[in-house]
Design a protein around this motif. Structure first.
Motif, PDB file in Angstrom:
ATOM      1  N   SER A  11       0.843  -1.193   0.000  1.00 36.34           N
ATOM      2  CA  SER A  11       0.000   0.000   0.000  1.00 36.34           C
ATOM      3  C   SER A  11       0.878   1.242   0.000  1.00 36.34           C
ATOM      4  O   SER A  11       2.056   1.192   0.375  1.00 36.34           O
ATOM      5  N   VAL A  12       0.293   2.353  -0.432  1.00 30.32           N
ATOM      6  CA  VAL A  12       1.025   3.623  -0.448  1.00 30.32           C
ATOM      7  C   VAL A  12       1.404   4.019   0.967  1.00 30.32           C
ATOM      8  O   VAL A  12       2.513   4.504   1.221  1.00 30.32           O
ATOM      9  N   GLU A  13       0.495   3.785   1.904  1.00 28.40           N
ATOM     10  CA  GLU A  13       0.758   4.141   3.297  1.00 28.40           C
ATOM     11  C   GLU A  13       1.947   3.360   3.856  1.00 28.40           C
ATOM     12  O   GLU A  13       2.812   3.923   4.542  1.00 28.40           O
ATOM     13  N   ALA A  14       2.005   2.082   3.554  1.00 32.44           N
ATOM     14  CA  ALA A  14       3.107   1.255   4.051  1.00 32.44           C
ATOM     15  C   ALA A  14       4.424   1.675   3.412  1.00 32.44           C
ATOM     16  O   ALA A  14       5.474   1.678   4.063  1.00 32.44           O
ATOM     17  N   ALA A  16       5.170   4.722   2.311  1.00 33.60           N
ATOM     18  CA  ALA A  16       5.549   6.005   2.912  1.00 33.60           C
ATOM     19  C   ALA A  16       6.142   5.797   4.292  1.00 33.60           C
ATOM     20  O   ALA A  16       7.113   6.468   4.681  1.00 33.60           O
ATOM     21  N   GLN A  17       5.589   4.878   5.038  1.00 35.24           N
ATOM     22  CA  GLN A  17       6.106   4.595   6.380  1.00 35.24           C
ATOM     23  C   GLN A  17       7.516   4.006   6.303  1.00 35.24           C
ATOM     24  O   GLN A  17       8.407   4.381   7.066  1.00 35.24           O
ATOM     25  N   SER A  20      10.051   6.704   5.298  1.00 31.75           N
ATOM     26  CA  SER A  20      10.242   7.705   6.345  1.00 31.75           C
ATOM     27  C   SER A  20      11.005   7.153   7.540  1.00 31.75           C
ATOM     28  O   SER A  20      11.685   7.898   8.256  1.00 31.75           O
ATOM     29  N   ASP A  56      -2.599   0.005  -6.514  1.00 34.50           N
ATOM     30  CA  ASP A  56      -3.199   1.326  -6.676  1.00 34.50           C
ATOM     31  C   ASP A  56      -2.324   2.280  -7.482  1.00 34.50           C
ATOM     32  O   ASP A  56      -2.802   3.335  -7.928  1.00 34.50           O
ATOM     33  N   ASN A 136       1.457  11.320  -2.235  1.00 28.75           N
ATOM     34  CA  ASN A 136       0.727  10.871  -1.048  1.00 28.75           C
ATOM     35  C   ASN A 136       0.418  12.024  -0.101  1.00 28.75           C
ATOM     36  O   ASN A 136      -0.271  11.838   0.907  1.00 28.75           O
ATOM     37  N   LYS A 137       0.903  13.234  -0.423  1.00 26.56           N
ATOM     38  CA  LYS A 137       0.702  14.375   0.457  1.00 26.56           C
ATOM     39  C   LYS A 137      -0.020  15.559  -0.182  1.00 26.56           C
ATOM     40  O   LYS A 137      -0.675  16.336   0.507  1.00 26.56           O
ATOM     41  N   GLU A 158       7.985  11.727   0.551  1.00 21.77           N
ATOM     42  CA  GLU A 158       6.891  11.972  -0.381  1.00 21.77           C
ATOM     43  C   GLU A 158       7.068  11.096  -1.619  1.00 21.77           C
ATOM     44  O   GLU A 158       8.164  11.013  -2.170  1.00 21.77           O
ATOM     45  N   VAL A 161       2.004   9.267  -6.631  1.00 26.51           N
ATOM     46  CA  VAL A 161       0.898   8.317  -6.726  1.00 26.51           C
ATOM     47  C   VAL A 161       0.398   8.219  -8.167  1.00 26.51           C
ATOM     48  O   VAL A 161       0.152   7.131  -8.690  1.00 26.51           O
TER      49      VAL A 161
END
Length: 265
Positions: A11-14, A16-17, A20, A56, A136-137, A158, A161
């Motif tokens: 996922s995009v969230e994973a 990004a995490q 970071s 995605d 993603n931001k 960042e 997407v």
């Protein structure tokens, strides 16, 4: 190649995490630039965050008067997509002329524009068509995205997407390419839109740029003849073993006329 920790988020969230959480981590899209650099031991990221498993980020879709291309969509997929071919044929043609079949089947639009290579093709498409880069931001207009040589407006953590391309009334891309790499010695994207004419030049300078004098001339007369007498200053343009700055300046005019002719037909 140095040792690194490999991540494949779904996922995009994973993703990004993961990027970071590791200061020296790098995102892996197509790997057309990053992997050769690592093999030569010129880069040593602590972690590689592979984006290929994020569904995605892939694919093309229509949204009203725009086309949205996922960041992990391969060049070959853009070139062969029937929606792109029918709505923005210039974008399909541009993608089909990138590198060779191996590059087109591995490289991605997100990886290409994030790298901001001064001779890459996609930056001309983004700037010429007035695209918007979605991360993603936030959303970043193409006019603000490419900052300098290999530098973009992306911030740490960042990731891209998708890219949203407004569908133009007419557009075309003309490129004088290096016969070995297929990179643009000079490439020009010309687009006629409801808001005016845009002319974007790649390969000629340290970063992609718009040619305002050509835009003004074409706004009143969208023909190749409107560009007669318009020159491009060689000062500040790239000069290397492939072409001098003066030759690139000449090619800008030649490629722009070819693009306008193709767009008009």
């Amino acid at each position: 190649m140095y040792a690194f920790t490999y991540h494949q988020p779904d996922s995009v969230e994973a993703a990004a995490q993961a990027i970071s959480a590791n200061e020296d981590a790098k995102l892996l899209a197509g790997g057309m630039t990053l992997l050769p650099t690592m093999k030569q031991r010129l880069a040593m990221p602590s972690d590689l965050v592979d984006l290929s498993g994020i569904a995605d980020l892939q694919g093309v879709r229509s949204e009203g008067d725009s086309l949205v291309v996922g960041a992990m969509t391969r060049h070959a997929s853009v070139a062969g997509d029937t929606t792109v071919q029918s709505r923005i044929p210039a974008l399909a043609k541009l993608a089909g002329g990138i590198g060779d079949p191996q590059v087109r089947n591995c490289g991605t639009i997100g990886g290409s524009i994030a790298n901001a290579d001064p001779a890459a093709d996609y930056p001309a498409a983004l700037l010429g068509l007035g695209a918007t880069v979605k991360t993603n931001k936030r959303e970043i207009a193409a006019d603000d995205f490419f900052v300098a040589l290999f530098e973009t407006a992306l911030e740490p953590g960042e990731l891209i997407v998708s890219v949203q391309f407004p569908v133009p009334e007419a557009a075309a891309y003309a490129k004088f390419d290096n016969p070995a790499s297929r990179y643009a010695v000079v490439g020009v994207m010309v687009a006629k839109t409801g808001g005016g004419v845009r002319v974007a030049v790649t390969g000629a300078g340290p970063t992609v740029f718009r040619h305002s004098e050509m835009e003004l001339a074409l706004a009143g007369n969208f023909t190749a003849g409107a560009l007669d007498g318009i020159s491009t200053a060689a000062n500040g343009l790239n000069s290397d073993i492939h072409a001098s700055a003066e030759y690139r300046a000449h090619l800008v005019g030649v490629m722009a006329k070819r693009a306008v002719t193709a767009a008009g037909s």
